[in-house]
Design a protein around this motif. Structure first.
Motif, PDB file in Angstrom:
ATOM      1  N   THR A  94      32.870  45.578  29.769  1.00 11.50           N
ATOM      2  CA  THR A  94      33.690  45.005  30.827  1.00 11.50           C
ATOM      3  C   THR A  94      32.770  44.650  31.987  1.00 11.50           C
ATOM      4  O   THR A  94      32.029  45.505  32.481  1.00 11.50           O
ATOM      5  CB  THR A  94      34.785  45.980  31.289  1.00 11.50           C
ATOM      6  OG1 THR A  94      35.588  46.341  30.166  1.00 11.50           O
ATOM      7  CG2 THR A  94      35.663  45.346  32.356  1.00 11.50           C
ATOM      8  N   SER A  95      32.818  43.377  32.377  1.00  7.89           N
ATOM      9  CA  SER A  95      31.995  42.891  33.486  1.00  7.89           C
ATOM     10  C   SER A  95      32.894  42.557  34.671  1.00  7.89           C
ATOM     11  O   SER A  95      34.109  42.433  34.531  1.00  7.89           O
ATOM     12  CB  SER A  95      31.213  41.645  33.077  1.00  7.89           C
ATOM     13  OG  SER A  95      32.080  40.527  32.959  1.00  7.89           O
ATOM     14  N   GLY A  96      32.255  42.381  35.807  1.00  8.97           N
ATOM     15  CA  GLY A  96      32.951  41.910  36.994  1.00  8.97           C
ATOM     16  C   GLY A  96      32.224  40.700  37.550  1.00  8.97           C
ATOM     17  O   GLY A  96      31.020  40.527  37.328  1.00  8.97           O
ATOM     18  N   PHE A  97      32.962  39.860  38.256  1.00 14.17           N
ATOM     19  CA  PHE A  97      32.358  38.708  38.906  1.00 14.17           C
ATOM     20  C   PHE A  97      33.226  38.292  40.082  1.00 14.17           C
ATOM     21  O   PHE A  97      34.405  37.969  39.917  1.00 14.17           O
ATOM     22  CB  PHE A  97      32.218  37.535  37.943  1.00 14.17           C
ATOM     23  CG  PHE A  97      31.580  36.322  38.575  1.00 14.17           C
ATOM     24  CD1 PHE A  97      30.289  36.380  39.051  1.00 14.17           C
ATOM     25  CD2 PHE A  97      32.285  35.141  38.707  1.00 14.17           C
ATOM     26  CE1 PHE A  97      29.696  35.274  39.647  1.00 14.17           C
ATOM     27  CE2 PHE A  97      31.708  34.029  39.292  1.00 14.17           C
ATOM     28  CZ  PHE A  97      30.413  34.085  39.762  1.00 14.17           C
ATOM     29  N   THR A  98      32.638  38.306  41.283  1.00 15.83           N
ATOM     30  CA  THR A  98      33.347  37.886  42.485  1.00 15.83           C
ATOM     31  C   THR A  98      33.026  36.426  42.767  1.00 15.83           C
ATOM     32  O   THR A  98      31.857  36.041  42.841  1.00 15.83           O
ATOM     33  CB  THR A  98      32.965  38.770  43.684  1.00 15.83           C
ATOM     34  OG1 THR A  98      33.291  40.132  43.361  1.00 15.83           O
ATOM     35  CG2 THR A  98      33.718  38.350  44.937  1.00 15.83           C
ATOM     36  N   ILE A  99      34.051  35.618  42.925  1.00 19.00           N
ATOM     37  CA  ILE A  99      33.894  34.175  43.115  1.00 19.00           C
ATOM     38  C   ILE A  99      33.481  33.886  44.560  1.00 19.00           C
ATOM     39  O   ILE A  99      34.143  34.324  45.503  1.00 19.00           O
ATOM     40  CB  ILE A  99      35.192  33.444  42.753  1.00 19.00           C
ATOM     41  CG1 ILE A  99      35.507  33.699  41.282  1.00 19.00           C
ATOM     42  CG2 ILE A  99      35.084  31.951  43.055  1.00 19.00           C
ATOM     43  CD1 ILE A  99      36.904  33.385  40.877  1.00 19.00           C
TER      44      ILE A  99
END
Length: 144
Positions: free
Chosen positions: A39-44
């Protein structure tokens, strides 16, 4: 090798796990890792290549899913103290986009490894944001 356990938000470490480099980075956190799931995260952010007209566009969502697969491979090789190989998208199947996220939203992308045989990996990926399903797909990657 320094054994790190998720969650990992060290951006320099994260980008070392994937072959893509700035400005083509679509992951910035590692929330969970196991042999068959990541599970990854990415803030736009506003300077992202795929942020336009106040939304994060479809190609960015697909790339986010693919980079999450690459992160799984990269972290697996990191744990073995070996350099991660380069991989390529072999196929994208059943891709569905339901919502286009907005500036500041964090994507949480979960990839389940369905098969990983002889450098060919088949996964099921889903992207969520604000507890809503944003996108999903099946992706096949191939190691170079």
């Amino acid at each position: 090798m320094n054994l790190l356990k998720p969650p990992i938000a060290n951006f320099d470490f994260i980008i070392d796990l994937i072959p893509q480099k700035w400005p083509f980075i679509m992951v910035d956190k590692l929330h969970h890792f196991s042999e068959d799931r990541i599970t990854s995260g990415f803030t736009i952010k506003a300077d992202n290549l795929f942020y336009k007209d106040n939304v994060f566009n479809e190609p960015g969502l697909i790339e986010n899913m693919a980079q999450t697969v690459a992160m799984h491979t990269g972290y697996k090789y990191y744990l073995k103290n070996e350099p991660a190989p380069i991989g390529y998208i072999g196929a994208i199947k059943k891709a569905e986009i339901f919502i286009l996220p907005k500036l500041g939203d964090e994507l949480v992308t979960t990839v389940d490894i369905l098969h990983d045989i002889m450098g060919v990996t088949l996964v099921k990926a889903k992207v969520e944001c604000n507890n809503k399903l944003v996108a999903n797909s099946e992706i096949k990657t191939v190691l170079a």
